[in-house]
Structure formats: structure tokens, C-alpha cells
Motif scaffolding. Sequence first.
Motif, short mmCIF file in Angstrom:
data_model
loop_
_atom_site.label_atom_id
_atom_site.label_comp_id
_atom_site.label_asym_id
_atom_site.label_seq_id
_atom_site.Cartn_x
_atom_site.Cartn_y
_atom_site.Cartn_z
N UNK A 133 5.91 1.73 -0.39
CA UNK A 133 5.92 1.16 0.90
C UNK A 133 5.38 2.24 1.81
N UNK A 134 5.49 3.51 1.55
CA UNK A 134 5.02 4.53 2.39
C UNK A 134 3.76 4.43 2.44
N UNK A 135 2.87 4.58 1.24
CA UNK A 135 1.67 4.75 0.93
C UNK A 135 0.88 3.37 1.01
N UNK A 136 1.71 2.46 1.03
CA UNK A 136 1.17 0.71 1.18
C UNK A 136 0.45 0.75 -0.12
N UNK A 137 0.97 1.08 -1.35
CA UNK A 137 0.17 0.54 -2.54
C UNK A 137 0.89 -0.11 -3.60
N UNK A 161 -3.72 -1.66 -5.84
CA UNK A 161 -4.12 -2.28 -4.74
C UNK A 161 -3.34 -1.76 -3.70
N UNK A 162 -4.06 -1.50 -2.34
CA UNK A 162 -3.63 -1.02 -1.24
C UNK A 162 -3.52 -2.11 -0.19
N UNK A 163 -2.25 -2.24 0.54
CA UNK A 163 -2.00 -3.17 1.38
C UNK A 163 -1.85 -2.96 2.75
#
Length: 154
Positions: A89-93, A152-154
Motif C-alpha cells: 500500500x505504501x509503494x502502491x504496487x 503493477x504500480x497503482x
Amino acid sequence: NRNFFAGDTFTEMIKTHDHVKQTEEIIARKLASGEKLSDHHYYSLEGIQGVGKYIKDYATLLTFGNTGNLAVTYLGSYDLKFSLSNRDVKNRTVMIHFKVQNPSTLQSATRPPVIGYTDAWKNGPGKWINTIIPKTGPMSETNQTIQWSQAVKY
């Protein structure tokens, strides 16, 4: 039965299909907004809306594979299933694990657009086409399973 994994030519081809890329974008968008995700995204050549896809997918045959996506030409409609892991969640991956399980029959290979997806076709000419083919050997039913994972990055 045929099994394909990351690095196999067939898998690498399907990974580049617009539908797969759209699925990755849908997953990223829904994760970012907190929307609920399903566990699959169906690619269908059925009906009038499938005609354009059909033309695009099968143009590969006219260009001897120089355009389009040969994996999708072979598969036709397919259900792209997925699951998620390693969500950060922190790095949004997130890691997306994709899986396609698809049967291929002579009926599905010879069905025309629109009418080939109707019950009249499936229970008429399509059913007859499948009955003339032996259960094993050339032109018999095959089942493909294609699996890979994508960060995937979100």
C-alpha cells in the motif's frame, strides 16, 4: 493439454494483447480508488460488438502474423482470471497472477462472427463439425492453460 508459462512465446504474445493491458489498468484504477475487484475479465468475440475485435484478431492470418496477436487469433474469446498478492500500500504496487484456461475445438475455429455464437450455430453446424473430428489426434479438442505474473504500480 498445453501449459504455457512466463517466457514461453505463446504467453509472451498474449501478455501484449490490448485486453490484458486494459485489465492491468482496470485493476490499478480500482485498487487506487478502493473499488471492488472481480477475479476475471472476459474477452468476447460474441455479438455485433465482437465483429471489430474479430476482424482485428484474425487479420493476423492475412498478414502471415505480421500484425495483430497470433495467440489471441488462436484462442478467440477467453476468460482472463487473476488474483493478487504482495500488495504494498505504501509503494502502491501489487503482483497480479494471470491465468487463462481455454478449450479449442474445430467448432470454435470455424465459427463465423455473430451467428457462430448463437445457440442455433452451436447446436447445429457447430455440433456437427465437432462430431466428425476424432477425440484424439489432429484437429481434436485441445486445452490451453496460460499463466504468468505481472507487477503493477497503482
